[in-house]
Design an enzyme around this catalytic site. Structure first.
Site, PDB file in Angstrom:
ATOM      1  N   TYR A   1      -6.175   4.234   5.970  1.00  0.00           N
ATOM      2  CA  TYR A   1      -5.042   3.330   5.767  1.00  0.00           C
ATOM      3  C   TYR A   1      -3.846   4.062   5.135  1.00  0.00           C
ATOM      4  CZ  TYR A   1      -1.836   0.115   3.704  1.00  0.00           C
ATOM      5  OH  TYR A   1      -0.659  -0.496   3.356  1.00  0.00           O
TER       6      TYR A   1
ATOM      7  N   ARG B   1       4.921   5.705  -3.450  1.00  0.00           N
ATOM      8  CA  ARG B   1       3.529   5.398  -3.145  1.00  0.00           C
ATOM      9  C   ARG B   1       2.946   6.559  -2.365  1.00  0.00           C
ATOM     10  NH1 ARG B   1       1.098   0.843   0.957  1.00  0.00           N
ATOM     11  NH2 ARG B   1       1.209   2.628   2.380  1.00  0.00           N
TER      12      ARG B   1
ATOM     13  N   GLU C   1       0.671  -9.548  -1.929  1.00  0.00           N
ATOM     14  CA  GLU C   1       1.518  -9.516  -0.736  1.00  0.00           C
ATOM     15  C   GLU C   1       1.064 -10.526   0.317  1.00  0.00           C
ATOM     16  OE1 GLU C   1       0.014  -5.994   2.206  1.00  0.00           O
ATOM     17  OE2 GLU C   1       0.978  -5.342   0.354  1.00  0.00           O
TER      18      GLU C   1
ATOM     19  N   GLU D   1      -2.618  -0.924  -6.285  1.00  0.00           N
ATOM     20  CA  GLU D   1      -2.329  -2.160  -5.549  1.00  0.00           C
ATOM     21  C   GLU D   1      -3.530  -2.625  -4.736  1.00  0.00           C
ATOM     22  OE1 GLU D   1       0.405  -3.356  -1.671  1.00  0.00           O
ATOM     23  OE2 GLU D   1       0.880  -1.559  -2.831  1.00  0.00           O
TER      24      GLU D   1
ATOM     25  N   TRP E   1      -9.423  -4.638   6.492  1.00  0.00           N
ATOM     26  CA  TRP E   1      -8.411  -3.645   6.839  1.00  0.00           C
ATOM     27  C   TRP E   1      -7.374  -3.581   5.707  1.00  0.00           C
ATOM     28  CZ3 TRP E   1      -3.044  -3.648   7.728  1.00  0.00           C
ATOM     29  CH2 TRP E   1      -2.536  -2.418   8.158  1.00  0.00           C
TER      30      TRP E   1
ATOM     31  N   GLU F   1       9.226  -2.784  -3.285  1.00  0.00           N
ATOM     32  CA  GLU F   1       8.803  -1.897  -2.206  1.00  0.00           C
ATOM     33  C   GLU F   1       9.927  -1.778  -1.174  1.00  0.00           C
ATOM     34  OE1 GLU F   1       4.996  -1.354   0.836  1.00  0.00           O
ATOM     35  OE2 GLU F   1       5.450  -3.329   0.008  1.00  0.00           O
TER      36      GLU F   1
ATOM     37  N   HIS G   1      -5.624  -1.463  -0.592  1.00  0.00           N
ATOM     38  CA  HIS G   1      -5.597  -2.310   0.597  1.00  0.00           C
ATOM     39  C   HIS G   1      -6.886  -3.097   0.792  1.00  0.00           C
ATOM     40  CE1 HIS G   1      -3.697  -3.340   4.561  1.00  0.00           C
ATOM     41  NE2 HIS G   1      -2.645  -3.263   3.753  1.00  0.00           N
TER      42      HIS G   1
ATOM     43  N   ARG H   1       2.993  -9.452  -6.332  1.00  0.00           N
ATOM     44  CA  ARG H   1       3.670  -8.884  -5.163  1.00  0.00           C
ATOM     45  C   ARG H   1       3.993  -9.911  -4.080  1.00  0.00           C
ATOM     46  NH1 ARG H   1       4.356  -4.488  -3.300  1.00  0.00           N
ATOM     47  NH2 ARG H   1       3.059  -4.629  -1.423  1.00  0.00           N
TER      48      ARG H   1
ATOM     49  N   ASP I   1      -2.227   2.306  -2.950  1.00  0.00           N
ATOM     50  CA  ASP I   1      -2.665   1.035  -2.368  1.00  0.00           C
ATOM     51  C   ASP I   1      -4.117   1.143  -1.927  1.00  0.00           C
ATOM     52  OD1 ASP I   1      -2.944  -1.381  -1.112  1.00  0.00           O
ATOM     53  OD2 ASP I   1      -1.282  -1.109   0.297  1.00  0.00           O
TER      54      ASP I   1
END
EC number: 4.2.1.8
Length: 402
Positions: free
Chosen positions: A159, A147, A262, A236, A402, A339, A212, A283, A210
């Site tokens: 991030y 990643r 996630e 992601e 975030w 991951e 995020h 995920r 990602d």
């Protein structure tokens, strides 16, 4: 066989972990992970006040029934605190069952579907050049998938740019620190990172990125389209998934593979995304989604729609969750990737485990149970420390994801 006791152990060997130990009248015990980054004590309270008293006297071999008791028996069901408490119990019970059977957990799940588990690491840098160098470091370590996250000019604390190269902890303060975000600056910069990575290393390695939850569906679609020439393994968390239909817009405009989940707690969080084939990878985690018992159901649903697993594996999951995840990954037929953010040496010492890394893959061991334990005397040397994840604000001060 009866459960005779259970207790919660909180330790902070670099970051906070919540571990549940369940004991039985036959001297066999199991441990599970209930860590919830920034809200650990909420899980502790739920376990101690609402779960442990109910477990005493139950038969630990009745994993499914206990899972249903804790899920259906709680009128106010679901949510991250409840599901992590259930997960801690579930992992501990699978650990006990494996020890009683003299078998590793993956054998109880149905045996091997593969020999090794392909994992991806986290490469990051303050700018493109530094990130390119970091990716090369992971390639030298044998990783097949990496990643890549980079700092973006004009964005404060972008991030994924950590303070360490192999492990770092984003929950960095007793109160939330404030980071910045600007979507236009990110959209102008991130594709340049992957252009440079492909120029430098070619296309032999898998690259991931990602978002995020930072982008709107239209912005995420735009990013996915711009990244198509660089053949990412996945993009992601490109947009918040509370509204699962938001991924339709992204899907309509890009063929870049999409991954999400996630922060999901149950199969209901992923049902529409999977059934409508709006994602390529799910995920959800062992600790976040109620343990192995429930994660299997999510994976089975995903397999019907050719969606593969890609379990979250950051440092906010203890080695107990990682050990369970590797047994799950070893068994699950529709595996995609795992991951793997490495824990600190202090964490590895507190949680001795039998899994190991080699040539870009992780391998679970053959120890009966899930193969992870906790050194309670050592754990006691690392007391709990309040720590929050950061928050993000736009340049004008508006709160953002975030």
């Amino acid at each position: 066989m009866k459960i005779t006791g259970a207790r919660v152990i909180v330790t902070c060997p670099g970051r906070n972990f919540v571990t549940l130990r369940i004991e039985t009248d036959q001297g066999v015990y199991g441990i599970g992970d209930g860590t919830l980054n920034g809200r650990e004590l909420s899980v502790v309270a739920y376990l101690e006040e609402h779960v442990i008293p109910c477990l005493i006297g139950m038969d630990p071999r009745r994993i499914e029934d206990i899972w249903q008791y804790l899920y259906r028996g709680a009128y106010w069901r679901r949510g991250p605190v409840t599901m992590r408490a259930i997960a801690a119990v579930d992992m501990a019970l699978w650990d006990i069952k494996g020890k009683m059977a003299g078998m590793p957990v993956y054998q109880l799940l149905g045996g091997r579907s593969r020999d090794g588990i392909m994992v991806y690491g986290h490469a990051n840098g303050s700018d493109i050049a530094e990130t390119v160098e970091a990716v090369g470091h992971y390639i030298d370590l044998g990783y097949k998938a990496i990643r890549a996250q980079t700092g973006v000019p004009g964005i404060k604390d972008a991030y994924g740019v950590g303070r360490g190269k192999l492990y770092y902890e984003p929950a960095d303060a007793a109160l939330p620190s404030v980071t910045g975000w600007d979507t236009r600056k990110a959209l102008n910069y991130v594709p340049k990172l992957f252009e440079e990575l492909r120029k430098t290393y070619g296309f032999d390695h898998h690259l991931l990125h990602d978002g995020h939850h930072r982008y709107t569906p239209q912005e995420a679609a735009n990013l996915g389209k711009m990244l198509e020439p660089y053949q990412l393994f996945w993009l992601e968390d490109c947009t918040p998934a509370e509204n699962q239909e938001a991924f339709k817009l992204v899907r309509q405009h890009t063929v870049t593979p999409l991954a999400v989940g996630e922060i999901f707690n149950t199969i209901w969080d992923a049902k529409d995304l999977i059934q409508n084939q709006l994602i390529d990878y799910i995920r959800a985690t062992v600790v976040g989604a109620g343990g192995l018992t429930h994660l299997r159901r999510i994976a089975d649903l995903a397999s019907l729609y050719q969606v593969r697993t890609g379990c979250h594996g950051a440092t906010d999951l203890s080695p107990v969750t990682m050990g369970c995840a590797l047994h799950f990954d070893t068994w699950v037929p529709n595996f995609g990737i795992q991951e793997y953010m490495r824990h600190t040496p202090e964490t590895d010492a507190v949680f001795p485990h039998d899994y190991h890394f080699e040539h870009g893959e992780l391998f679970c061991g053959e120890t009966p149970g899930h193969g992870v334990d906790i050194d309670e005397k050592l754990a006691a040397k690392y007391p709990y420390k309040p720590a929050y994840l950061p928050v993000a604000r736009l340049e004008d001060g508006t709160m953002w994801n975030w």
